[in-house]
Design an enzyme around this catalytic site. Structure first.
Site, PDB file in Angstrom:
ATOM      1  N   GLU A 272       1.674  -7.659   8.889  1.00 15.35           N
ATOM      2  CA  GLU A 272       1.755  -6.140   9.030  1.00 15.35           C
ATOM      3  C   GLU A 272       2.746  -5.712   7.778  1.00 15.35           C
ATOM      4  O   GLU A 272       3.080  -4.537   7.643  1.00 15.35           O
ATOM      5  CB  GLU A 272       2.184  -5.967  10.311  1.00 15.35           C
ATOM      6  CG  GLU A 272       1.206  -6.095  11.404  1.00 15.35           C
ATOM      7  CD  GLU A 272      -0.086  -5.327  11.251  1.00 15.35           C
ATOM      8  OE1 GLU A 272      -0.167  -4.055  10.800  1.00 15.35           O
ATOM      9  OE2 GLU A 272      -1.158  -6.017  11.357  1.00 15.35           O
TER      10      GLU A 272
ATOM     11  N   ARG B 214      -1.491  -8.947 -20.895  1.00 14.78           N
ATOM     12  CA  ARG B 214      -2.253  -8.426 -21.915  1.00 14.78           C
ATOM     13  C   ARG B 214      -1.467  -7.499 -22.951  1.00 14.78           C
ATOM     14  O   ARG B 214      -1.652  -7.381 -24.151  1.00 14.78           O
ATOM     15  CB  ARG B 214      -3.301  -7.308 -21.675  1.00 14.78           C
ATOM     16  CG  ARG B 214      -4.319  -8.268 -20.722  1.00 14.78           C
ATOM     17  CD  ARG B 214      -5.287  -6.981 -20.165  1.00 14.78           C
ATOM     18  NE  ARG B 214      -5.913  -6.175 -21.086  1.00 14.78           N
ATOM     19  CZ  ARG B 214      -7.046  -6.780 -22.046  1.00 14.78           C
ATOM     20  NH1 ARG B 214      -7.416  -7.948 -21.652  1.00 14.78           N
ATOM     21  NH2 ARG B 214      -7.349  -6.037 -23.006  1.00 14.78           N
TER      22      ARG B 214
ATOM     23  N   PRO C  23       0.803  -1.046  -0.179  1.00 17.12           N
ATOM     24  CA  PRO C  23       0.065  -0.108   0.082  1.00 17.12           C
ATOM     25  C   PRO C  23       1.076   1.339   0.131  1.00 17.12           C
ATOM     26  O   PRO C  23       0.383   2.551  -0.483  1.00 17.12           O
ATOM     27  CB  PRO C  23      -0.781  -0.077   1.357  1.00 17.12           C
ATOM     28  CG  PRO C  23      -0.774  -1.737   1.577  1.00 17.12           C
ATOM     29  CD  PRO C  23       0.485  -2.128   1.119  1.00 17.12           C
TER      30      PRO C  23
ATOM     31  N   ASP D 222      -7.946  -0.253 -25.188  1.00 16.10           N
ATOM     32  CA  ASP D 222      -8.338  -0.391 -23.626  1.00 16.10           C
ATOM     33  C   ASP D 222      -8.388   0.919 -23.081  1.00 16.10           C
ATOM     34  O   ASP D 222      -7.716   2.053 -23.553  1.00 16.10           O
ATOM     35  CB  ASP D 222      -7.368  -1.206 -22.870  1.00 16.10           C
ATOM     36  CG  ASP D 222      -7.586  -2.540 -23.160  1.00 16.10           C
ATOM     37  OD1 ASP D 222      -8.705  -2.968 -23.686  1.00 16.10           O
ATOM     38  OD2 ASP D 222      -6.546  -3.592 -22.964  1.00 16.10           O
TER      39      ASP D 222
END
Length: 251
Positions: free
Chosen positions: A121, A159, A94, A174
């Site tokens: 964590e 892709r 994150p 896309d």
């Protein structure tokens, strides 16, 4: 491309045997392999985590098992490609840089990727400082582990590998490929529950269809992700099309 994933749950990646990643593997354009940090432990319990120094909730992934797994992943590549530099190591986190289409395009140019899917964590900071080259985040939210994030990254990158998609233009059209959202798509039948396909798409006029699709892409981006338009220098034609869309959709 060869992607090696360091994960405590390699079985989760069975989903990548299907759809486009599965097709890429069958074509020999993508190879996936997995290393479990538990296989690089030295105690009977195969311990890969411990309590954080300084106290606090949760557990932290230990340095040594992850470090040994990374070393093995890099040695695997170098044993087959001795003339290449060690592949870069990416950690799904994150706290990382936001992973987007541009990042996927950049990663798709590499021959080798090593991904670390963390748990608990997080991992010992010394590992990040010493051997991790980059961190990637899918967005401002927290997952139970890095496996799902790694699968998303692999799918997005796959892709863009040349030869993977049957129609090379699919990836080019896309959403985000040109900082615009995708235009709306329709298929048969031409009328569903009283709702018809836009007449322009049935006209056979390819130039007009191309113009309509660009207008819709610009308009959708203006409606849903206006910040993306700030990253794009609109051509005179695009300015006209966007103005038309705004006028047509203003109350």
């Amino acid at each position: 491309m060869h992607i090696q994933v360091i994960t405590l749950f390699p079985e989760m990646f069975s989903a990548l045997a299907h759809s486009i990643p599965g097709r890429a593997q069958k074509k020999g354009l993508l190879t996936l392999s997995y290393l479990n940090p538990r296989d690089f432990t030295t105690d009977k319990q195969k311990t890969v985590d411990d309590k954080p120094y300084g106290g606090g909730p949760g557990m932290v992934m230990k340095f040594e098992p992850l470090y040994q797994a990374i070393q093995t992943a890099q040695e695997t590549v170098l044993s087959k490609h001795c003339d290449t530099p060690p592949p870069q190591v990416s950690y799904l986190s994150p706290q990382g840089r936001l992973f987007n289409h541009l990042a996927a395009e950049q990663l798709a140019q590499r021959q080798h990727l090593i991904l670390i899917a963390g748990r608990y964590e997080g991992v010992d900071q010394r590992l990040l400082d010493q051997v991790v080259d980059e961190e990637w985040s899918l967005g401002d939210f927290v997952l139970s582990g890095g496996e799902l994030a790694a699968m998303c990254l692999i799918d997005a990158v796959t892709r863009l590998i040349e030869g993977v998609l049957g129609d090379a233009e699919s990836a080019l059209n896309d959403s985000f490929s040109n900082t615009l959202l995708d235009y709306p798509h329709y298929t048969r039948p031409a009328s569903v529950a009283g709702h018809k396909v836009p007449e322009i798409l049935l006209s056979g006029d390819h130039e007009a269809i191309t113009r309509w699709r660009l207008k819709q892409a610009l308009g959708r981006t203006w409606q849903r992700r206006p910040e993306l338009l700030k990253k794009r220098v609109l051509t005179p034609q695009e300015q006209v099309l966007l103005a038309e869309f705004i006028d047509e959709n203003s109350e």
